[in-house]
Design an enzyme around this catalytic site. Structure first.
Site, short mmCIF file in Angstrom:
data_model
loop_
_atom_site.label_atom_id
_atom_site.label_comp_id
_atom_site.label_asym_id
_atom_site.label_seq_id
_atom_site.Cartn_x
_atom_site.Cartn_y
_atom_site.Cartn_z
N CYS A 18 -2.96 4.81 -6.29
CA CYS A 18 -2.86 3.54 -6.25
C CYS A 18 -4.14 3.29 -7.00
O CYS A 18 -5.27 3.33 -6.45
CB CYS A 18 -2.86 2.80 -5.10
SG CYS A 18 -3.15 1.21 -5.04
N CYS B 259 -5.96 -0.03 -4.87
CA CYS B 259 -6.72 0.28 -3.58
C CYS B 259 -6.51 1.49 -3.19
O CYS B 259 -6.93 2.45 -3.65
CB CYS B 259 -6.16 -1.00 -2.67
SG CYS B 259 -4.22 -1.57 -2.88
N SER B 260 -5.31 1.60 -2.25
CA SER B 260 -5.26 2.99 -1.78
C SER B 260 -3.74 3.09 -1.17
O SER B 260 -3.39 3.98 -0.28
CB SER B 260 -6.31 3.47 -0.66
OG SER B 260 -6.07 2.50 0.38
N CYS B 261 -2.71 2.23 -1.96
CA CYS B 261 -1.36 2.38 -1.29
C CYS B 261 -0.81 3.82 -1.13
O CYS B 261 -1.08 4.47 -2.04
CB CYS B 261 -0.52 1.41 -2.03
SG CYS B 261 -0.97 -0.16 -2.37
#
Lengths: 242, 277
Positions: free
Chosen positions: A128, A131-133
């Site tokens: 991602c 962000c950090s999905c």
């Protein structure tokens, strides 16, 4: 657990051991976290019980669910079809309900899940960039490196080099397909079942489907049942399991 | 022993650059060209493709406060105080590039909680400042015992302003709760599309590295509010279709060093796509 030995704790660069009962110094983040949680509860935004219940939900998440999911898809053609067609329904069938624990899913993971089917000529890897999905309901919390700007910057532009840094060298007849999970879909890789696993049980197969295989930075291999060991940055006061 | 896995990243001499430092830190409008303006307006979370050196990929043990912070963020979503997209906007973009890159990952989540609670008038900044000071004092003499929250009371949950979404989505999920509200999708699988080059103002989830690029619709995903609306709590806005679009790496990056067949997929809202001509 109450008594700790600073020298043997592995945290000897810090003033505190992980479970020290008496705290001499709190960090700015700890202070701010406590202040905000207290105010939120006092204002009725949520209850302490809400916080406790959600913590319980998070603590039972682990990549083993994803490993079992893949092993089952390798063995059961009908489940594989369902998994590729409706991964949310397939998750439910194997005991992972994406609507938990709120009734509408976790706020940050949503309820759109897609399996990325590798073939002998296509290899998927997820990131991602924004962000950090990450598919927490299937894999638990993301590894630290997955959240770093470094991985997010480079995997979408130099994927073969980054994969090589993970020890994964792909030949030129394999298409690398990077999935930037920048919206509400969450993704997990369905790797190709490796040779040498003929006749294996679901449990045996699940053991070689490590978290890194499900992200796409490793391939399952007979005999390899854990992710590559990486340097571990220690916590000052780590999450305790009790 | 301290773990120094990324020692190469700390090699400052190899990272020395010629620096043009402007002592004058006030800029006149005529001194900013379009490119520089765009650089200032770029949302700092959008890092895909930025140059960076290889680093050793490390694991990290989780701090207790990090787990608590994550859980608080999720519970605020569960109870309708915000959506996770508001959290992403506040904690990954609003705080600016310096803090985005300088604060720890969950430090930014924490920052977002504070900002949300103050901005949405659930607490005053004065209350927060006093409480932070009080909590620090509690532990200052080593007499605080184990670190944990000790609310003075349990607040009344009625009368708190909450969004519709946390109730409307129950039993359906998100994005399923938006199904059937966006009309017919404009694109089908296989359609050739171009990502529009819209200006970046405050928030988006359409990456800079995709803007202007040509790709092919790989999947008609779902209906949802666009991130530009959801991030600002605009539940009144119209949902739209999202699509997974497939791009050739060679079309995204000049001098792409991988193979000609390599691809990348991302999920884009309809407002950002136009038919390829």
């Amino acid at each position: 657990m109450a008594e700790t030995d600073l020298g043997a704790s592995g945290h000897d660069t810090h003033q505190h051991a992980g479970t020290a009962p008496m705290v001499e110094e709190v960090t700015d983040f700890e202070v701010l976290e406590i202040a905000l949680r207290e105010l939120a509860i006092e204002k009725g935004l949520f209850t302490a019980e809400d916080h406790r219940r959600y913590t319980e939900h998070v603590e039972q998440l682990e990549p083993a669910a994803g490993s079992r999911f893949v092993a089952k898809a390798w063995l059961d053609p009908e489940f594989r079809r369902l998994a590729l067609d409706d991964a949310i329904a397939a998750s439910r069938e194997m005991g992972v309900d994406w609507l938990h624990p709120t009734g509408f899913g976790t706020p940050s993971d949503f309820t759109a899940f897609e399996l990325l089917e590798d073939t002998p000529t296509v290899h998927h890897v997820i990131v991602c960039t924004l962000c950090s999905c990450y598919p927490r309901p299937m894999l638990g919390m993301s590894p630290e490196w997955y959240r770093t700007p470094n991985y997010r910057r480079r995997i979408v532009r130099w994927p073969r080099q980054v994969l090589a840094e993970f020890g994964l060298y792909l030949s030129e007849d394999v298409e690398v397909r990077v999935e930037d999970s920048n919206s509400k879909h969450r993704f997990m890789v369905l790797p190709v079942r490796p040779d040498g696993t003929e006749g294996w049980s679901e449990e045996q197969l699940a053991e070689i489907v490590t978290r890194d295989c499900l992200i796409g930075v490793a391939l399952p291999k007979p005999g390899v049942t854990s992710d590559a060991v990486r340097p571990l940055h220690p916590a000052i006061r780590p999450v305790t399991s009790d | 022993m301290t773990v120094v896995g990324n020692s190469v990243m700390g090699d400052l001499s190899s990272q020395l650059r010629v620096a043009l430092h402007r002592v004058q830190d006030w800029t006149y409008p005529d001194q900013l060209d379009h490119d520089t303006f765009q650089a200032y307006m770029k949302t700092p979370h959008d890092v895909g493709g930025e140059p960076d050196a290889p680093a050793l990929f490390e694991d990290k043990e989780e701090e207790e406060w990090e787990l608590n912070t994550f859980v608080t963020c999720e519970v605020l979503g569960w109870r309708g105080i915000w959506t996770s997209e508001e959290r992403r906007r506040i904690g990954n973009v609003d705080l600016g590039r310096t803090n985005y890159l300088g604060l720890p990952y969950y430090g930014r989540w924490l920052w977002a909680i504070a900002r949300c609670l103050v901005d949405k008038r659930h607490i005053t900044l004065g209350e927060l400042i006093e409480r932070v000071s009080e909590v620090r004092k509690r532990y200052a003499e080593g007499s605080g015992g184990p670190i944990d929250a000790a609310p003075r009371m349990t607040g009344n949950i009625d009368g708190v302003a909450r969004n519709r979404h946390h109730l409307d989505a129950i039993g359906m999920g998100d994005p399923q709760c938006f199904a059937g509200t966006a009309g017919a999708p404009s694109f089908s699988v296989g359609d050739a599309v171009v990502v529009r080059e819209l200006p970046t103002i405050f928030y988006t989830r359409t990456q800079e590295y995709l803007r202007g690029a040509s790709g092919t619709i790989a999947k008609v995903s779902y209906e949802s509010l666009a991130p530009e609306d959801e991030a600002f709590d605009r539940e009144d806005q119209q949902a739209e279709w999202f699509y997974i679009v497939r791009f050739r790496m060679a079309d995204l990056w000049e001098a792409y060093t991988g193979c000609a067949t390599d691809t990348l997929q991302a999920e884009i809202s309809e407002r950002w796509l136009q038919p390829a001509v």
